[in-house]
Design a protein around this motif. Structure first.
Motif, short mmCIF file in Angstrom:
data_model
loop_
_atom_site.label_atom_id
_atom_site.label_comp_id
_atom_site.label_asym_id
_atom_site.label_seq_id
_atom_site.Cartn_x
_atom_site.Cartn_y
_atom_site.Cartn_z
N PHE A 127 23.35 -16.51 -35.18
CA PHE A 127 24.20 -15.35 -34.88
C PHE A 127 25.70 -15.37 -35.39
CE2 PHE A 127 20.86 -15.28 -31.90
CZ PHE A 127 20.13 -13.98 -31.97
N PRO A 128 26.01 -15.74 -36.87
CA PRO A 128 27.24 -15.94 -37.22
C PRO A 128 28.28 -14.76 -36.82
CG PRO A 128 25.76 -15.78 -39.09
CD PRO A 128 24.68 -15.51 -37.86
N TYR A 129 29.47 -15.07 -36.93
CA TYR A 129 30.52 -14.26 -36.57
C TYR A 129 30.57 -13.04 -37.72
CZ TYR A 129 34.89 -12.07 -35.20
OH TYR A 129 36.03 -11.38 -34.86
N PRO A 130 30.43 -11.88 -37.26
CA PRO A 130 30.48 -10.96 -38.59
C PRO A 130 31.81 -10.25 -38.23
CG PRO A 130 29.49 -9.71 -36.43
CD PRO A 130 29.69 -11.38 -35.96
N ALA A 131 32.44 -9.93 -39.47
CA ALA A 131 33.91 -9.25 -39.64
C ALA A 131 33.93 -8.13 -38.82
CB ALA A 131 34.11 -8.92 -40.92
N GLY A 132 34.94 -8.06 -37.89
CA GLY A 132 35.17 -7.10 -36.87
C GLY A 132 34.39 -7.21 -35.64
N ASP A 133 33.84 -8.07 -35.28
CA ASP A 133 33.05 -8.36 -33.85
C ASP A 133 34.07 -8.03 -32.80
OD1 ASP A 133 30.51 -8.88 -32.56
OD2 ASP A 133 31.48 -10.64 -32.18
N THR A 134 33.41 -7.48 -31.82
CA THR A 134 34.22 -7.23 -30.59
C THR A 134 33.51 -8.18 -29.67
OG1 THR A 134 33.01 -5.34 -29.95
CG2 THR A 134 34.88 -4.92 -31.37
N ASN A 135 34.35 -8.59 -28.48
CA ASN A 135 33.92 -9.17 -27.50
C ASN A 135 33.07 -8.22 -26.48
OD1 ASN A 135 33.38 -11.22 -25.45
ND2 ASN A 135 35.45 -11.29 -24.81
N GLU A 136 31.82 -8.26 -26.47
CA GLU A 136 31.28 -7.27 -25.79
C GLU A 136 31.15 -7.46 -24.25
OE1 GLU A 136 27.54 -5.61 -27.95
OE2 GLU A 136 27.77 -7.48 -28.61
N LEU A 137 31.25 -8.97 -23.90
CA LEU A 137 31.17 -9.10 -22.33
C LEU A 137 32.41 -9.96 -21.90
CD1 LEU A 137 27.30 -10.07 -22.18
CD2 LEU A 137 28.48 -8.00 -21.42
N SER A 138 32.79 -9.94 -20.56
CA SER A 138 34.02 -10.70 -20.05
C SER A 138 33.82 -12.14 -20.17
CB SER A 138 34.16 -10.19 -18.84
OG SER A 138 35.39 -10.99 -18.10
N ASN A 139 34.68 -12.79 -20.47
CA ASN A 139 34.68 -14.26 -20.48
C ASN A 139 34.85 -14.96 -19.01
OD1 ASN A 139 34.14 -14.04 -23.01
ND2 ASN A 139 36.18 -14.93 -23.82
N GLU A 140 35.44 -13.72 -18.05
CA GLU A 140 35.72 -14.56 -16.70
C GLU A 140 34.54 -14.95 -16.13
OE1 GLU A 140 38.60 -13.81 -15.06
OE2 GLU A 140 39.68 -13.58 -16.99
N ILE A 141 34.41 -15.85 -15.24
CA ILE A 141 33.48 -16.38 -14.20
C ILE A 141 33.18 -15.14 -13.45
CG2 ILE A 141 32.83 -18.15 -12.55
CD1 ILE A 141 35.09 -19.95 -14.28
N SER A 142 31.95 -14.75 -12.99
CA SER A 142 31.75 -13.81 -11.94
C SER A 142 31.41 -14.73 -10.77
CB SER A 142 30.71 -12.98 -12.32
OG SER A 142 29.66 -13.48 -12.77
N PHE A 143 31.79 -14.29 -9.48
CA PHE A 143 31.32 -14.92 -8.45
C PHE A 143 30.75 -13.65 -7.37
CE2 PHE A 143 34.92 -17.10 -10.14
CZ PHE A 143 34.67 -18.57 -9.84
N GLN A 144 29.72 -14.19 -6.43
CA GLN A 144 29.00 -13.47 -5.61
C GLN A 144 28.60 -14.34 -4.35
OE1 GLN A 144 25.88 -11.21 -7.16
NE2 GLN A 144 24.69 -11.10 -5.19
N GLU A 145 29.29 -13.80 -3.19
CA GLU A 145 28.90 -14.52 -1.78
C GLU A 145 27.74 -14.22 -1.50
OE1 GLU A 145 31.21 -16.58 -0.03
OE2 GLU A 145 32.74 -16.39 -1.59
#
Length: 145
Positions: A127-145
């Motif tokens: 899935f090579p990077y296409p021109a104009g691609d946007t970051n669809e999901l956060s790069n933040e680590i999610s946590f759940q107690e």
């Protein structure tokens, strides 16, 4: 201890940087989620969480989730249908073994970063990077107690 404090700030930053670097050359999306416990099968828990995090809404269905339950010591990596159709059957297990080898030495952030890089290489290939691609999901680590 709150699970948000499991990783130092530097380790969190390293994991987020590994995600950002892995996503630089691909339209694929990678997330990391940390749970306190997992009472059942970690793969099924990761699949359920994948949907809760709306990871299946990426355009090319090429999201990857790294799931770790700290207290019950369970770990899984799951990919969406787009990536699963193009990787070898044992691909996630190979990455999982690499990550777990680091976990055995208490190198949790290092293991996750290594696994993220491996997943990113395969995403870049298919899935090579296409021109104009946007970051669809956060790069933040999610946590759940």
């Amino acid at each position: 201890m709150k699970i948000e404090n499991f990783f130092s700030d530097a380790e969190k930053k390293a994991i987020q940087n590994a995600i950002a670097e892995a996503e630089l050359n691909t339209s694929g999306e990678i997330r990391v989620h940390i749970d306190r416990t997992c009472s059942g099968d970690p793969v099924q828990s990761a699949i359920d969480l994948f949907e809760q995090l709306n990871m299946h809404h990426t355009e090319q269905r090429n999201g990857v989730l790294f799931y770790l339950a700290l207290e019950t010591k369970k770990f899984a990596i799951v990919g969406d249908t787009g990536i699963n159709q193009v990787v070898p059957a044992n691909f996630w297990e190979t990455i999982k073994e690499t990550v777990i080898n680091q976990f055995k030495s208490q190198q949790f952030a290092t293991g996750l970063c290594e696994g993220i890089r491996m997943a990113g290489e395969k995403l870049k290939q298919h899935f090579p990077y296409p021109a104009g691609d946007t970051n669809e999901l956060s790069n933040e680590i999610s946590f759940q107690e």
